[in-house]
Structure formats: structure tokens, C-alpha cells
Design an enzyme around this catalytic site. Structure first.
Site, PDB file in Angstrom:
ATOM      1  N   TYR A 184     -52.508  29.949  82.829  1.00 53.74           N
ATOM      2  CA  TYR A 184     -53.194  30.199  81.285  1.00 53.74           C
ATOM      3  C   TYR A 184     -54.457  30.967  81.516  1.00 53.74           C
ATOM      4  N   ALA A 203     -52.809  37.187  69.475  1.00 55.82           N
ATOM      5  CA  ALA A 203     -51.376  36.666  70.091  1.00 55.82           C
ATOM      6  C   ALA A 203     -51.516  36.243  71.764  1.00 55.82           C
ATOM      7  N   ARG A 214     -62.770  16.980  76.644  1.00 50.97           N
ATOM      8  CA  ARG A 214     -62.683  18.327  75.838  1.00 50.97           C
ATOM      9  C   ARG A 214     -63.819  18.320  74.539  1.00 50.97           C
ATOM     10  N   PHE A 240     -51.058  29.055  65.343  1.00 54.10           N
ATOM     11  CA  PHE A 240     -52.098  27.893  64.775  1.00 54.10           C
ATOM     12  C   PHE A 240     -53.179  28.705  64.448  1.00 54.10           C
ATOM     13  N   LYS A 260     -44.761  38.161  67.328  1.00 51.32           N
ATOM     14  CA  LYS A 260     -43.318  38.222  67.925  1.00 51.32           C
ATOM     15  C   LYS A 260     -42.435  37.079  67.442  1.00 51.32           C
ATOM     16  N   ASN A 297     -59.373  23.676  69.709  1.00 52.57           N
ATOM     17  CA  ASN A 297     -59.321  23.613  68.150  1.00 52.57           C
ATOM     18  C   ASN A 297     -58.408  22.566  67.642  1.00 52.57           C
ATOM     19  N   THR A 310     -60.949  32.021  75.194  1.00 46.66           N
ATOM     20  CA  THR A 310     -61.117  30.690  75.395  1.00 46.66           C
ATOM     21  C   THR A 310     -62.079  30.254  76.542  1.00 46.66           C
ATOM     22  N   ASP A 311     -62.674  29.205  76.306  1.00 50.73           N
ATOM     23  CA  ASP A 311     -63.830  28.473  77.168  1.00 50.73           C
ATOM     24  C   ASP A 311     -63.241  28.395  78.412  1.00 50.73           C
ATOM     25  N   PRO A 337     -48.209  10.271  75.647  1.00 50.40           N
ATOM     26  CA  PRO A 337     -48.685  10.287  77.175  1.00 50.40           C
ATOM     27  C   PRO A 337     -49.769  10.851  77.359  1.00 50.40           C
ATOM     28  N   ILE A 389     -45.991  42.482  71.477  1.00 46.70           N
ATOM     29  CA  ILE A 389     -47.189  43.376  72.110  1.00 46.70           C
ATOM     30  C   ILE A 389     -46.947  43.656  73.654  1.00 46.70           C
ATOM     31  N   HIS A 418     -55.831  20.157  86.771  1.00 45.53           N
ATOM     32  CA  HIS A 418     -56.395  19.526  85.462  1.00 45.53           C
ATOM     33  C   HIS A 418     -57.838  19.802  85.446  1.00 45.53           C
TER      34      HIS A 418
HETATM   35  P1  NAD Z   1     -50.481  29.465  69.421  1.00 42.36           P
HETATM   36  O1  NAD Z   1     -49.447  29.422  70.635  1.00 42.36           O
HETATM   37  O2  NAD Z   1     -50.377  28.652  68.381  1.00 42.36           O
HETATM   38  O3  NAD Z   1     -50.106  31.067  68.753  1.00 42.36           O
HETATM   39  C1  NAD Z   1     -49.835  32.067  69.346  1.00 42.36           C
HETATM   40  C2  NAD Z   1     -49.188  33.322  68.515  1.00 42.36           C
HETATM   41  O4  NAD Z   1     -49.200  34.252  69.430  1.00 42.36           O
HETATM   42  C3  NAD Z   1     -47.814  32.759  68.008  1.00 42.36           C
HETATM   43  O5  NAD Z   1     -47.667  33.104  66.630  1.00 42.36           O
HETATM   44  C4  NAD Z   1     -46.685  33.580  68.850  1.00 42.36           C
HETATM   45  O6  NAD Z   1     -45.586  33.992  68.266  1.00 42.36           O
HETATM   46  C5  NAD Z   1     -47.779  34.812  69.088  1.00 42.36           C
HETATM   47  N1  NAD Z   1     -47.243  35.501  70.320  1.00 42.36           N
HETATM   48  C6  NAD Z   1     -46.987  34.950  71.533  1.00 42.36           C
HETATM   49  N2  NAD Z   1     -46.369  36.130  72.147  1.00 42.36           N
HETATM   50  C7  NAD Z   1     -46.629  36.933  71.723  1.00 42.36           C
HETATM   51  C8  NAD Z   1     -46.235  38.410  71.843  1.00 42.36           C
HETATM   52  N3  NAD Z   1     -45.707  39.027  73.115  1.00 42.36           N
HETATM   53  N4  NAD Z   1     -46.331  39.498  70.844  1.00 42.36           N
HETATM   54  C9  NAD Z   1     -46.680  39.291  69.694  1.00 42.36           C
HETATM   55  N5  NAD Z   1     -46.808  38.023  69.328  1.00 42.36           N
HETATM   56  C10 NAD Z   1     -46.903  37.069  70.506  1.00 42.36           C
HETATM   57  O7  NAD Z   1     -51.926  29.823  70.012  1.00 42.36           O
HETATM   58  P2  NAD Z   1     -53.115  29.422  69.304  1.00 42.36           P
HETATM   59  O8  NAD Z   1     -53.523  28.048  69.816  1.00 42.36           O
HETATM   60  O9  NAD Z   1     -53.165  29.732  67.679  1.00 42.36           O
HETATM   61  O10 NAD Z   1     -54.063  30.235  70.060  1.00 42.36           O
HETATM   62  C11 NAD Z   1     -54.569  31.785  69.308  1.00 42.36           C
HETATM   63  C12 NAD Z   1     -55.628  32.435  70.445  1.00 42.36           C
HETATM   64  O11 NAD Z   1     -56.660  31.694  70.403  1.00 42.36           O
HETATM   65  C13 NAD Z   1     -54.864  32.793  71.784  1.00 42.36           C
HETATM   66  O12 NAD Z   1     -55.333  33.831  72.198  1.00 42.36           O
HETATM   67  C14 NAD Z   1     -55.626  31.621  72.448  1.00 42.36           C
HETATM   68  O13 NAD Z   1     -55.821  31.836  73.844  1.00 42.36           O
HETATM   69  C15 NAD Z   1     -56.760  31.539  71.917  1.00 42.36           C
HETATM   70  N6  NAD Z   1     -57.631  30.095  71.765  1.00 42.36           N
HETATM   71  C16 NAD Z   1     -57.054  28.884  71.508  1.00 42.36           C
HETATM   72  C17 NAD Z   1     -57.745  27.815  71.416  1.00 42.36           C
HETATM   73  C18 NAD Z   1     -56.993  26.301  70.989  1.00 42.36           C
HETATM   74  O14 NAD Z   1     -57.612  25.362  71.158  1.00 42.36           O
HETATM   75  N7  NAD Z   1     -55.783  26.458  70.665  1.00 42.36           N
HETATM   76  C19 NAD Z   1     -59.097  27.512  71.846  1.00 42.36           C
HETATM   77  C20 NAD Z   1     -59.709  28.878  72.219  1.00 42.36           C
HETATM   78  C21 NAD Z   1     -59.153  30.087  72.281  1.00 42.36           C
HETATM   79  O1  DAU Z   2     -60.387  24.753  75.742  1.00 38.46           O
HETATM   80  C1  DAU Z   2     -59.582  25.656  74.723  1.00 38.46           C
HETATM   81  C2  DAU Z   2     -58.152  25.491  75.033  1.00 38.46           C
HETATM   82  O2  DAU Z   2     -57.551  24.124  74.635  1.00 38.46           O
HETATM   83  C3  DAU Z   2     -57.153  26.697  74.740  1.00 38.46           C
HETATM   84  O3  DAU Z   2     -57.715  27.970  75.309  1.00 38.46           O
HETATM   85  C4  DAU Z   2     -55.632  26.393  75.011  1.00 38.46           C
HETATM   86  O4  DAU Z   2     -54.910  27.458  74.200  1.00 38.46           O
HETATM   87  C5  DAU Z   2     -55.380  25.073  74.093  1.00 38.46           C
HETATM   88  O5  DAU Z   2     -54.171  24.559  74.600  1.00 38.46           O
HETATM   89  C6  DAU Z   2     -56.379  23.969  74.654  1.00 38.46           C
HETATM   90  O6  DAU Z   2     -56.046  23.733  76.191  1.00 38.46           O
HETATM   91  P1  DAU Z   2     -56.123  22.105  76.686  1.00 38.46           P
HETATM   92  O7  DAU Z   2     -55.268  22.174  77.875  1.00 38.46           O
HETATM   93  O8  DAU Z   2     -57.513  21.538  76.590  1.00 38.46           O
HETATM   94  O9  DAU Z   2     -55.393  21.419  75.440  1.00 38.46           O
HETATM   95  P2  DAU Z   2     -53.951  20.342  75.414  1.00 38.46           P
HETATM   96  O10 DAU Z   2     -53.851  19.868  73.821  1.00 38.46           O
HETATM   97  O11 DAU Z   2     -52.771  20.887  76.201  1.00 38.46           O
HETATM   98  O12 DAU Z   2     -54.684  19.159  76.206  1.00 38.46           O
HETATM   99  C7  DAU Z   2     -56.107  18.601  76.047  1.00 38.46           C
HETATM  100  C8  DAU Z   2     -56.376  17.494  77.012  1.00 38.46           C
HETATM  101  O13 DAU Z   2     -55.371  16.323  76.865  1.00 38.46           O
HETATM  102  C9  DAU Z   2     -56.225  18.114  78.303  1.00 38.46           C
HETATM  103  O14 DAU Z   2     -57.211  17.479  78.996  1.00 38.46           O
HETATM  104  C10 DAU Z   2     -54.682  17.499  78.917  1.00 38.46           C
HETATM  105  C11 DAU Z   2     -54.537  16.213  78.210  1.00 38.46           C
HETATM  106  N1  DAU Z   2     -53.169  15.869  77.527  1.00 38.46           N
HETATM  107  C12 DAU Z   2     -52.751  16.805  77.131  1.00 38.46           C
HETATM  108  C13 DAU Z   2     -50.991  16.788  76.575  1.00 38.46           C
HETATM  109  C14 DAU Z   2     -50.364  17.708  75.906  1.00 38.46           C
HETATM  110  C15 DAU Z   2     -52.601  14.825  77.842  1.00 38.46           C
HETATM  111  O15 DAU Z   2     -53.415  13.811  78.161  1.00 38.46           O
HETATM  112  N2  DAU Z   2     -51.508  14.639  77.398  1.00 38.46           N
HETATM  113  C16 DAU Z   2     -50.645  15.283  76.754  1.00 38.46           C
HETATM  114  O16 DAU Z   2     -49.257  15.236  76.425  1.00 38.46           O
END
Ligand code: NAD
Ligand code: DAU
Length: 350
Positions: free
Chosen positions: A156, A83, A220, A12, A35, A186, A131-132, A211, A61, A290
Site C-alpha cells: 500500500y 480515490a 499511530r 471515508f 468506482k 484518520n 499518506t504519512d 483482534p 480511474i 508492521h
Molecule cells: P476508502 O478506502 O474509504 O475510500 C476509497 C474510495 O476510492 C472508495 O470510495 C472507493 O470506491 C474509491 N475507489 C477505489 N478504487 C477506485 C478506482 N479504481 N476508481 C475510482 N474510485 C475508486 O479510503 P480513505 O480512507 O477514505 O482514503 C482516501 C484517501 O486518503 C486515499 O488516497 C488514502 O491513501 C488517503 N489517506 C487515508 C488515510 C486514512 O487514515 N484513512 C490517511 C491518510 C491518507
Molecule cells: O497512516 C495513515 C494510514 O492509516 C492510511 O494511509 C491508511 O489508508 C489507513 O488504512 C491507515 O493505515 P493503518 O495500517 O495504520 O490503519 P489500520 O486501521 O489498518 O491499523 C491501525 C493499527 O492497528 C495498525 O498498527 C495495525 C493495527 N491493527 C489493525 C487492525 C485492522 C490491529 O491491531 N488489529 C486490526 O484488526
């Protein structure tokens, strides 16, 4: 001319970072290493896949030898490391996968850089995207700053906290140029529909229950993914060595309020009667451990590097809904195959 390794570029956030660097820096060579797990999808990058300054490498990795070989062959100038296993719910089911990729995988990359960048640490940069969630949970008041003590609660966030500690240790011990940023939640296009916003969009679209964990009162701080990619760009180019920045949207939402806003937007976009989508809201068993509330203080980034979020949430959420409605093939593709068995297992037990 710079050669930059971006890991996790098919995911993403990674795909937005890769796109930004490929488009904005034509004189950089961008190597995207991924990967291609269930979360990695090269369809996220079709618009730039033929760009002359872009290349994809399929690697894991967690494979230390492959990482060292790659660094030996490529002479990278920098790494931007995204990754990861990223979904909290999956980390509760299978913590070991998170230790392997997020901890061991990060250490493998650090070791490859340490070995192959020796004598040039001041000219190479290792940027770790975190991440935060490493800071734990807030009560009603306060915000996370760069000096908040680490207090992770989920497997995580524990794995991400551990990887942050290793990155800092390699800076302090070996003098490598390491930088870390910790970002809030994000949202935007290409977000895998296991996470709250894209999952809810997909379910509302298909008239399936939405859900909401517990009472929906967890908070968040949501940031437009392209604003995160821009922050990474700014920090990558301007941060001092060893520094850390928090990135956030100043945009706190209770989950239930967010879902109601999303339902209103989708009623309008799908031509439904007002209130129709909200009938799909279903309270389910809470997530174990949670975290109640996350909120990021990004004053340091704003003051030092002049970064501010660009989009209001209502506008960003409407744009996100439009993207999902216009990209049905993408959504159908990622929700076919293993997605359904994940979904059934995750939600049938709730
Ligand atoms: P994502 O799960 O969408 O993408 C992760 C990517 O890493 C995928 O393309 C996956 O194929 C790759 N990957 C996983 N395991 C691997 C391995 N062993 N070797 C090589 N590639 C591998 O994650 P995202 O939401 O895009 O998050 C990206 C980064 O940002 C992460 O480090 C996450 O902790 C951090 N982050 C995410 C958020 C969020 O809200 N999504 C917020 C803050 C920080
Ligand atoms: O804060 C940064 C983090 O945000 C990143 O580091 C993580 O990679 C990313 O997945 C995200 O984590 P959260 O756990 O906050 O995100 P998620 O979208 O899974 O959940 C957001 C909130 O919604 C959380 O309070 C849990 C709740 N939730 C989630 C799901 C999947 C629900 O209520 N129902 C659901 O089905």
C-alpha cells in the site's frame, strides 16, 4: 464559479471532503467520481445528494480512455484526488490491485489533466491526497517532516509513494500546478470497519473478539477526519504550486492503549460493567512488515496556513462511538455481503 472533480468521494475521507466543499462553496460545482468498490458507499452522502452543486459519476480511474473523455467533456478547474485502495492488510494479500488503482489510476488522471489543461496549467490545480506511510516507520523518537526521505514498507505505502513521485514529476516536467498532502491516521464517522477503530467498535458492540496485532505496541497518530477535510480545504485554496504539507493530530497512541480507551467508552455507552468490553481483547499474529510508529510534524501547515486540529481525541472517539451506535443500518449494510468472507479470511489465519 469553479468545477472541481473529487475522486474517491464515496469513501471515508472523500465523503467528508465532498460534503465540506458542497456545503461551504455553493458557487462551486462538485463532481464526485468513484468506482464504488467495497469501500465506496453513496449512503455516506445522502444528506447532500440532491444539492444543486453536486453530481456523482460512476467511473474507474484505471480506465485511461474514460478519464480522458471525462476531462474532454467537463472542463474541470481542479482535481482533488482521493480515490485509492487504502487498506494495508488487503495490499499484503493482493498488491496488484494497489498498483492498478493507486499508481496507474493516478497516472491516468495526470495524463487526462496534462492533455486537456494544456496552455492553462497555471489556472488549474491537481491536488493529490496521500499518506504519512510513504515515510516508513519511526523508532521511539522523532517525527515525519515534509523533507523526510520516502521509505515505504507495505505494498500500500509503496503504491502511494509511487503515485506521489508521479505527481511531483508532472509538476517538475510539464509545469502542472500540483500539490500533495501526507496525512496521519484518520478516525470518525463513515469509516469502513476493516480499519482498527470501526472494526473494534463493531466487534465490541457484538461481543466479538477484538483482534490486536502483535503486542499492541505499534503507535499511530490519530486525526479527526473533519480536521483532515478542513486541512485539504485550506491547502487546496492557499498552497503554492508544487508544495507539500504534512497533516497530523499530534496525537500518538499505542494500539493497545487506544483499544482500552475505546473499551471504557463503550462500557459506559452500552451500560456494561467497567472492564467488561476489555475482556474481548485478543492478541493475534502480527501484520507482516508492521510499521512500529508514525508521528507527523505539521508545524509547516500550522505556521504557514494557520491550521490546527480542533478536537481532543477522547471527545472525538466518544463522538465516533455515538455515530456508530446511532447508525446501525449503515453498519449492518456494510458488514453484510462480502465483508464476512473478507473478515473470516483475514482473521482465521491469525
Ligand atoms: P476508502 O478506502 O474509504 O475510500 C476509497 C474510495 O476510492 C472508495 O470510495 C472507493 O470506491 C474509491 N475507489 C477505489 N478504487 C477506485 C478506482 N479504481 N476508481 C475510482 N474510485 C475508486 O479510503 P480513505 O480512507 O477514505 O482514503 C482516501 C484517501 O486518503 C486515499 O488516497 C488514502 O491513501 C488517503 N489517506 C487515508 C488515510 C486514512 O487514515 N484513512 C490517511 C491518510 C491518507
Ligand atoms: O497512516 C495513515 C494510514 O492509516 C492510511 O494511509 C491508511 O489508508 C489507513 O488504512 C491507515 O493505515 P493503518 O495500517 O495504520 O490503519 P489500520 O486501521 O489498518 O491499523 C491501525 C493499527 O492497528 C495498525 O498498527 C495495525 C493495527 N491493527 C489493525 C487492525 C485492522 C490491529 O491491531 N488489529 C486490526 O484488526
Amino acid at each position: 464559479m469553479k468545477k472541481i472533480l473529487i475522486t474517491g468521494g464515496a469513501g471515508f475521507i472523500g465523503s467528508h471532503v465532498v460534503r465540506r466543499f458542497v456545503q461551504n462553496y455553493p458557487d462551486y460545482q462538485i463532481v464526485n467520481l468513484d468506482k464504488l468498490t467495497y469501500a465506496g458507499n453513496l449512503a455516506n452522502l445522502t444528506d447532500i445528494e440532491n444539492a444543486p452543486n453536486y453530481r456523482f459519476v460512476k467511473e474507474d480511474i484505471t480506465d485511461a480512455v474514460a478519464m480522458s473523455d471525462l476531462f474532454g467533456k467537463e472542463n474541470f478547474d481542479a482535481v482533488i484526488h482521493l480515490a485509492a485502495e487504502s487498506h494495508v492488510d488487503r495490499s499484503i494479500t493482493d498488491p496488484t490491485a494497489f498498483v492498478m488503482t493507486n499508481v496507474i489510476g493516478t497516472v491516468n488522471l495526470l495524463n487526462a489533466a496534462r492533455e486537456h489543461w494544456k496552455g492553462e496549467y497555471d489556472q488549474k490545480r491537481f491536488y493529490h491526497v496521500s499518506t504519512d506511510e510513504v515515510y516508513g516507520a519511526l523508532g521511539e523518537e522523532g517525527m515525519f517532516t515534509e523533507t523526510t526521505a520516502y521509505d515505504p514498507h507495505s505494498p500500500y505505502s509503496a503504491s502511494k509513494a509511487s503515485s506521489d513521485h508521479f505527481v511531483r514529476a508532472y509538476h517538475d516536467t510539464y509545469g502542472m500546478d500540483c500539490v500533495i498532502s501526507n496525512c496521519s491516521n484518520n478516525y470518525g464517522s463513515h469509516h469502513f470497519p476493516e480499519k482498527l477503530i470501526p472494526l473494534a467498535i463493531n466487534n465490541i458492540k457484538n461481543n466479538k473478539p477484538v483482534p490486536v496485532y502483535g503486542k499492541g505496541e505499534n503507535v499511530r497518530d490519530w486525526l479527526w477526519v473533519e480536521d483532515h477535510a478542513r486541512a485539504i480545504d485550506v491547502i487546496f485554496h492557499q498552497s503554492k504550486t508544487g508544495d507539500t504539507y504534512n497533516i497530523g493530530g499530534h496525537n500518538e497512541w499505542k494500539n493497545i492503549d487506544l483499544i482500552h480507551l475505546l473499551c471504557e467508552i463503550m462500557d459506559e455507552k452500552l451500560g456494561r460493567e467497567k472492564g467488561e468490553s476489555a475482556k474481548l481483547i485478543t492478541y493475534v499474529t502480527d501484520r507482516a512488515g508492521h510499521d512500529l510508529r508514525y508521528a507527523i510534524d505539521s508545524t509547516k501547515l500550522q505556521n504557514q496556513l494557520a491550521w490546527v486540529p480542533s478536537l481532543q481525541f477522547e471527545e472525538g472517539l466518544a463522538k465516533t462511538v455515538d455515530w456508530y451506535l446511532q447508525n446501525e443500518a449503515w453498519l449492518n449494510n456494510v458488514t453484510s455481503g462480502n465483508y464476512q468472507s473478507y473478515y473470516d479470511k483475514q482473521y482465521s489465519e491469525k
